[in-house]
Structures are given as C-alpha cells and as structure tokens.
Scaffold this active site. Structure first.
Site: not given
Ligand code: DX5
Ligand code: ZN
Length: 221
Positions: A31, A33, A66, A173
């Site tokens: 994944h 981000d 995002m 997520d």
């Molecule tokens: C947050 C991201 C997530 C994040 C999840 O905006 O989209 O993918 O990295 O991290 P954890 O698992 O630590 O909540």
């Molecule tokens: Zn994410």
C-alpha cells in the site's frame, strides 16, 4: 474469500524504502500512500518514488491517492505499473471518468471514501470499480485509532457487493491491527491495510502472517 494484507509504507523508513518493501515480500499488496498536502494536511511521495520502487519490488502496488485532481494524476500511476489505483470520491465530481481512465491505463480502479462520506450515492457506480476502500480513520496520517463506527458502512458495502454480484475488493485502511482486524473481517472486508501494525514491530513479515491468519479465521467462507 481470502484475506489480502497490504502493508502501508507510510510507516516504513523512507530512507530505506526498497529494504522495507523487501521485508514484507509475503504481503499480498504493497500500500503506497500518496498525499499532496492539499486534499490532506500531509505530504508524502509521488510518481518518481513509485517509479523507482516499482523497479525494486515485485509486489503488486496498491496506490492510495489522497490528492486533489485525480483526473489529472491517477492514470500516470497506472502507467507507472501500479496494480490498483485508488482515488477519493470527495476529490472529484466525476469518479466514473477517472475510473475509466485508470482502467484504460492498465490498472484496477479503486474508489475511497472517508469515514464521514456516505456509501449510498456511490452504489450505482460500483460496477465501474475493482476496489472500494472504506477509510477507518481520517486520511492523512498513520498510527491513528480505528473508528469502529465505520463498520456498518463496511457491512452495507459487503451486502451491496453480494446482492449486485459485483466483483469488488472491499478494503479497509486505518488503525488495522491485531485488536481490530477481526471485527473488520467479520463486517466483510477482504483487503486490510496495516501500517504501524506491520512496521512498528521487530518483524514485519511475521506481523503480516499473523494478521492474515486472524482475518482468514473470521471471514465468511
Ligand atoms: C492514512 C493512510 C493509511 C495509513 C495506515 O491516511 O491512508 O494507509 O498509512 O496506517 P495505520 O495502519 O498505522 O493506521
Ligand atoms: Zn492508505
């Protein structure tokens, strides 16, 4: 159904991304981000990093955009070799056209919704997508607490997938860890993003394995 575990490199050491990616070679997806400091109040990485990392890993990349203006940027991530490209419903007036561009560029298309965004307006267009990502925290930062109030939306999405005979991954997520993954799996999720739960411990691969076993143990067969 089988659980997919997608470690989020947001929680990895950005100076050692190739090694950190190799440390989870038993994962199903990686994944990634992508944040632009406009759609969310944080800035991470973009296309050049995805392109470089693509050469360093054989894991399927699950790019979570995002960002504002996904119509402009999303297809490039598909062209860069992402397996799945997910953008936010809140960031565009025309999610179907973005999804079609992503698919035309060779990737799966994903739609993400924030915790406060209702699912209902998007039910009629889900056939245009391969992935529905239901955020279980506000997007922007890793390490936040899982928001259990989102679980009814996950259940509703699973019902829609089943009743509509849709072929759609249902991804959660945010805040997924050994304490929360089972309730997310029972609600119907089948792809589980985990950042801090994988990378904050001493053995990321073992964390992936444990999370997968937990999810599989309580998913609908
Ligand atoms: C947050 C991201 C997530 C994040 C999840 O905006 O989209 O993918 O990295 O991290 P954890 O698992 O630590 O909540
Ligand atoms: Zn994410």
């Amino acid at each position: 159904m089988t659980a997919f575990i997608a470690p989020s490199i947001l929680s990895a050491d950005f100076a050692r991304l190739a090694e950190e990616t190799a440390a989870v070679s038993n994962a199903d997806w990686l994944h990634v981000d992508v944040m632009d400091n406009h759609f969310v109040p944080n800035l991470t990485l973009g296309l050049p990093v995805v392109k470089s990392l693509r050469k360093a890993s054989s894991l399927p990349f699950d790019c979570h955009l995002m960002i504002e203006d996904p119509k402009r940027w999303a297809p490039s991530y598909a062209e860069a070799g992402a397996h799945n490209v997910t953008f936010h419903a809140e960031a565009t007036q025309d999610p179907v056209s973005v999804a079609r561009d992503i698919r035309a560029a060779g990737a799966l298309a994903g739609l993400a919704i924030k915790p406060g965004t209702p699912l209902e307006p998007y039910l009629p267009i889900l056939a245009e997508f391969d992935t529905l990502l239901v955020m279980t925290v506000e997007p922007g930062f890793g390490g936040q607490s899982f928001r259990a109030e989102v679980l009814p939306k996950v259940r509703r999405a699973r019902q829609a997938i089943q009743s509509g005979h849709l072929k759609l991954y249902l991804e959660v997520d945010g805040g997924i860890n050994e304490d929360t993954i089972e309730e997310a799996a029972r609600a119907g999720a089948d792809v589980f993003v985990a950042g801090s739960a994988v990378y904050d411990g001493a053995d990321p691969a073992a964390a992936v394995e444990r999370l997968r076993e937990q999810a599989n143990s309580c998913m609908a067969q």
